[in-house]
Design an enzyme around this catalytic site. Structure first.
Site, PDB file in Angstrom:
ATOM      1  N   SER A  65       0.833  -1.201   0.000  1.00 40.61           N
ATOM      2  CA  SER A  65       0.000   0.000   0.000  1.00 40.61           C
ATOM      3  C   SER A  65       0.869   1.252   0.000  1.00 40.61           C
ATOM      4  CB  SER A  65      -0.961  -0.060   1.185  1.00 40.61           C
ATOM      5  OG  SER A  65      -1.962   0.933   1.104  1.00 40.61           O
TER       6      SER A  65
ATOM      7  N   ASP B  81     -10.252  -4.140  -5.639  1.00 44.41           N
ATOM      8  CA  ASP B  81      -9.603  -3.510  -4.485  1.00 44.41           C
ATOM      9  C   ASP B  81     -10.281  -2.166  -4.256  1.00 44.41           C
ATOM     10  OD1 ASP B  81      -7.943  -2.206  -2.670  1.00 44.41           O
ATOM     11  OD2 ASP B  81      -6.080  -2.813  -3.645  1.00 44.41           O
TER      12      ASP B  81
ATOM     13  N   HIS C 153      -7.513  -5.354  -0.361  1.00 48.60           N
ATOM     14  CA  HIS C 153      -6.312  -4.531  -0.420  1.00 48.60           C
ATOM     15  C   HIS C 153      -5.106  -5.191   0.242  1.00 48.60           C
ATOM     16  CE1 HIS C 153      -4.275  -0.770  -1.110  1.00 48.60           C
ATOM     17  NE2 HIS C 153      -4.035  -0.555   0.176  1.00 48.60           N
TER      18      HIS C 153
END
Length: 267
Positions: free
Chosen positions: A95, A217, A245
């Site tokens: 991320s 996502d 995610h």
């Protein structure tokens, strides 16, 4: 301050193998990589750490000024690499850590020789000609809710971020991770994350790069993966048969296979 203690650095795996650094995302800690580490330890030296303000890092080292920018987190990475005298490491960032890795590689190119971006997003806000997945109203509401009631926000948002509603234990784990983070420090990291714009930084990447995206996502839609791939010449984009995610938790086999294949090609 002693950097390994500050960032709760853990080193495991093959002491003579190439180095892989695993970096967690917002609201998480190094434990989130526990399903990936076993796939790497036979062939690689594996370094894990917690950003200041997360996991078992030293909370006394937290500075709102430093961590109000992704540069502050990138400096954490550089200092961990320097403390361990890492050379040509593979940085695996989940991320927002994917973008932190880009910044760290630019600061210390001798330390980081390649990148693996797991569900990356260089900008969460939509912009003209760019879909990040969130409107400005979405981000304002998200941050206001987080700052008003962090525990309530965590309980509501973690399952959305994780996806995989049919496996509620995954959302519960992420909720627990969020709730274990100091709210004041989490507020800073969240604002830094969701208001960041690292699109121009992608143009600086010259090292081998693997981009992993999921089929679905809620945080980083597939348009984002395509954007990152187009922005980094020679990068490799792999779409995992996974949703949510956090594919390293929800689909560890597919995630590990993609990472280990990339690592094998580097050797």
């Amino acid at each position: 301050m002693d950097t390994p203690r500050r960032n709760n650095v853990t080193v495991t795996g093959n002491p003579t193998g190439p180095v892989v650094v695993l970096a967690h995302g917002f609201g998480c800690d190094q434990n989130m990589w526990r399903l990936t580490v076993p796939a790497l330890v036979d062939t690689h030296r594996v370094v894990l750490f917690d950003y200041v303000g997360s996991g078992r890092s030293d909370p006394s080292a937290f500075s709102e000024d430093r961590y109000s920018s992704l540069d502050g987190y990138a400096q954490d990475v550089v200092e961990v690499c320097e403390a361990l005298d890492l050379r040509d490491a593979v940085f695996v960032g989940h991320s927002v850590s994917a973008m932190i890795g880009v910044l760290a590689a630019g600061r210390a190119p001798e330390r980081i020789g390649s990148l693996v971006m797991v569900a990356p997003s260089p900008r969460y806000l939509d912009d003209e000609g760019y879909r990040g997945g969130f409107s400005s109203e979405d981000i304002d509401e998200l941050l206001a809710s987080l700052e008003a009631n962090y525990l309530g926000w965590s309980a509501a948002m973690a399952p959305v971020i994780m996806g995989n509603a049919e496996r509620p234990e995954l959302g519960e784990e992420l909720t627990n991770s969020f709730c274990a983070t100091d709210p004041d420090m989490a507020h800073v990291f969240a604002r830094t994350t969701f208001l960041s714009d690292s699109r121009e930084d992608l143009k600086t990447v010259t090292v081998p790069t693997l981009i992993l995206e999921c089929v679905q996502d809620a945080i980083a839609p597939r348009e984002v993966g395509a954007f990152v791939h187009a922005a980094i010449p020679g990068s490799r984009l792999v779409t995992l048969d996974a949703t949510g995610h956090c594919p390293h938790l929800s689909a560890p086999e597919a995630t590990n296979e993609a990472i280990t294949r990339f690592l094998a090609d580097l050797r």
